[in-house]
Design a protein around this motif. Structure first.
Motif, short mmCIF file in Angstrom:
data_model
loop_
_atom_site.label_atom_id
_atom_site.label_comp_id
_atom_site.label_asym_id
_atom_site.label_seq_id
_atom_site.Cartn_x
_atom_site.Cartn_y
_atom_site.Cartn_z
N HIS A 105 0.84 -1.20 0.00
CA HIS A 105 0.00 0.00 0.00
C HIS A 105 0.88 1.26 0.00
O HIS A 105 0.67 2.17 -0.80
CB HIS A 105 -0.91 -0.04 1.24
N GLU A 106 1.87 1.29 0.88
CA GLU A 106 2.73 2.47 0.96
C GLU A 106 3.60 2.62 -0.28
O GLU A 106 3.85 3.74 -0.73
CB GLU A 106 3.61 2.45 2.22
N HIS A 109 1.56 4.37 -2.83
CA HIS A 109 1.61 5.83 -2.67
C HIS A 109 2.94 6.37 -3.17
O HIS A 109 3.01 7.29 -3.97
CB HIS A 109 1.50 6.22 -1.19
N HIS A 116 -5.80 6.90 -2.45
CA HIS A 116 -6.75 5.89 -1.98
C HIS A 116 -7.90 5.73 -2.97
O HIS A 116 -8.20 6.63 -3.74
CB HIS A 116 -7.32 6.28 -0.61
ZN LIG Z 1 -2.72 5.09 2.34
#
Ligand SMILES: [Zn+2]
Length: 149
Positions: A105-106, A109, A116
């Motif tokens: 997830h990171e 980003h 998101h």
């Molecule tokens: Zn996030």
């Protein structure tokens, strides 16, 4: 004359200090999290995405969850540098698939510049998506495909 030299010295010092927002390439990854970096890079390669390999900082932070209510966080950094902090309890805990999800997830980003979403995606931090990621290798494959689309 001494004063002029002192002023010049201070000026040089100030200029030097002023340059610290120049992009400095750093690779500093906590060894406990290195395998997740390798996983991300190998998934990226499978999906024909080229990710720079040497501009990454991953720190393990004590009490990140307590202070920021986050298991992991990507810090805004200038240029292409990716800086991620991960809560120490998550790193030392037994829920390694949740840790893996949080890392992916990171990286989404940081490296892929994704925000998101409410879709079924690693970029959706909802527990339903986390549960999918943890369920089995097929679900993980689907979610990783989506991540690199
Ligand atoms: Zn996030």
């Amino acid at each position: 004359m001494k004063r002029v030299i002192l002023i010049l010295y201070l000026l040089v010092l100030l200029l030097t200090i002023g340059c610290d927002n120049d992009e400095t390439i750093v690779y500093q990854v906590d060894p406990r999290l290195e395998k997740y970096v390798q996983l991300f890079y190998s998934e990226a390669a499978k999906h024909n995405k080229s990710i720079p390999k040497n501009n990454l900082i991953i720190l393990v932070t004590k009490d990140l969850l307590a202070t920021e209510e986050k298991h992991a966080v990507s810090r805004n950094t200038s240029g292409d540098q990716v800086k991620i902090e991960v809560d120490e309890a998550l790193v030392n805990g037994t829920d390694t698939l949740f840790l893996e999800f949080a890392m992916m997830h990171e990286f989404g980003h940081g490296f892929l510049r994704r925000g998101h979403t409410t879709e079924y995606s690693i970029m959706n931090p909802h527990r339903r998506t986390v549960a999918g990621y943890k369920r089995n290798v097929i679900e993980r494959g689907k979610l990783l495909n989506e991540l690199f689309q």
